[in-house]
Design a protein around this motif. Sequence first.
Motif, short mmCIF file in Angstrom:
data_model
loop_
_atom_site.label_atom_id
_atom_site.label_comp_id
_atom_site.label_asym_id
_atom_site.label_seq_id
_atom_site.Cartn_x
_atom_site.Cartn_y
_atom_site.Cartn_z
N SER A 180 38.28 48.55 39.46
CA SER A 180 39.69 48.86 39.29
C SER A 180 40.16 50.03 38.72
CB SER A 180 40.16 47.09 40.08
OG SER A 180 39.52 46.61 38.56
N GLU A 235 48.94 44.41 30.44
CA GLU A 235 48.39 42.91 31.02
C GLU A 235 46.99 42.64 30.40
OE1 GLU A 235 47.78 44.27 35.65
OE2 GLU A 235 49.63 44.45 35.58
N THR A 288 48.65 38.37 37.34
CA THR A 288 50.02 38.59 36.33
C THR A 288 51.13 38.31 37.44
OG1 THR A 288 48.75 41.07 35.67
CG2 THR A 288 51.14 40.86 35.72
N SER A 328 46.45 38.11 50.19
CA SER A 328 45.90 38.90 48.79
C SER A 328 45.18 40.29 49.54
CB SER A 328 45.28 38.50 48.36
OG SER A 328 43.95 37.83 48.98
N THR A 333 45.26 52.18 37.27
CA THR A 333 44.47 51.70 38.38
C THR A 333 44.02 52.67 39.47
OG1 THR A 333 46.85 51.42 39.28
CG2 THR A 333 45.19 49.07 39.10
N TRP A 393 40.23 34.12 36.16
CA TRP A 393 40.42 35.26 35.86
C TRP A 393 38.94 36.18 35.29
CZ3 TRP A 393 41.26 39.02 31.26
CH2 TRP A 393 41.01 39.78 32.02
N TRP A 434 51.36 43.17 43.96
CA TRP A 434 50.62 43.61 42.37
C TRP A 434 50.07 42.28 41.86
CZ3 TRP A 434 54.48 46.66 40.73
CH2 TRP A 434 53.87 46.59 38.61
N GLU A 435 49.18 42.21 40.38
CA GLU A 435 48.03 41.70 40.72
C GLU A 435 48.08 40.14 40.75
OE1 GLU A 435 45.21 40.02 38.57
OE2 GLU A 435 46.84 40.52 37.31
N TRP A 436 47.16 39.91 41.31
CA TRP A 436 47.71 38.57 41.54
C TRP A 436 47.58 37.91 40.28
CZ3 TRP A 436 46.57 35.39 45.93
CH2 TRP A 436 47.13 34.13 45.63
N LEU A 484 40.31 44.49 42.03
CA LEU A 484 41.56 44.07 41.69
C LEU A 484 42.22 43.66 42.96
CD1 LEU A 484 43.58 44.27 39.36
CD2 LEU A 484 44.99 46.48 40.21
N ASN A 485 42.80 42.00 42.48
CA ASN A 485 43.10 41.65 43.59
C ASN A 485 44.81 41.24 44.05
OD1 ASN A 485 42.53 39.39 45.76
ND2 ASN A 485 43.75 37.83 44.27
N TRP A 486 44.96 42.24 44.68
CA TRP A 486 46.23 42.45 44.81
C TRP A 486 47.20 40.89 45.60
CZ3 TRP A 486 49.79 46.33 43.05
CH2 TRP A 486 48.96 47.84 42.17
#
Length: 290
Positions: A182, A10, A160, A175, A55, A238, A156-158, A81-83
Amino acid sequence: MVLRVGYIREHFSSPLLQFADDDAGKTFVLVECPSGTGQLISRLTNDEIDVAIATTDPLISGIAKGSNAYKLVGVYVSTPLNWAVISGYESKYQSIQDLKDSTIGISRLGSGSQTMAYVMAMQQGWPSENMKFQINNDIRGLIDSTNDGTTSAFMWEWFTTKPFVDKKECRFIGSVPTPWPSWLVAAQPKTPAEDIKQFLASLSGYVSAFDLPENRASKDVEFIKSRFGYPEEDIVAWLKTVGYPQNCLSLDAKIVTDTLAALEKAGVVTPPAGGFKVTDFVDTAVATLV
């Protein structure tokens, strides 16, 4: 010793990839783990990798649940980490609130996608024991499951996930940022401490260079664009959200204690009698606790 370093391909891995390009297998080789941190932990456990960049929450919860396969040895990313919470493109689910009592897709048991689903449930006031999951291995399987109706959503990560959203394969419905920094580094206890320290000291140089304002303005953007194919506007957005440590070998004890506190509230881990000890989680022969 040539270290086997597990990682997830990523944009976060950009400084590591730049290091690998220069090192060319002299001191380490990269082992890609597309299914995420659950796969990284599995490969540490099965002696398929020596070091993992993964993570924070699954690494810490794995040790809290009794794993002796690895310990924490450093920090890789210092910001949350922004999920993203993602549902099928034409699914009936429009918000996080709609997901109560539904089946959530995860990559693997113990993965970040599962841990963060528990955190989401805690924030919503849902009983964690009522959570239902379906394992779908990777992002392709997760997206497909939301569109065929076998799951309601996955996390999942934003950034990605954004290319799949842009192609209208799925939708963002919310989110949940992590309540902790993270990305951490873990290693098998039998891996020579000096080899890990040398690797992380060198990685710190690449992380620091990546973090320089002048590189964030141009070099970093071009690297991520060429390596991952993301639109420039997404990369710039990002980069405004991510922070890297100056020293990957310096680990704040609060990362461990704060993460454990959140995981306890979410019902992911149960403390032993007398509580958790930070030194049970960190290899202090490698990392410096601060």
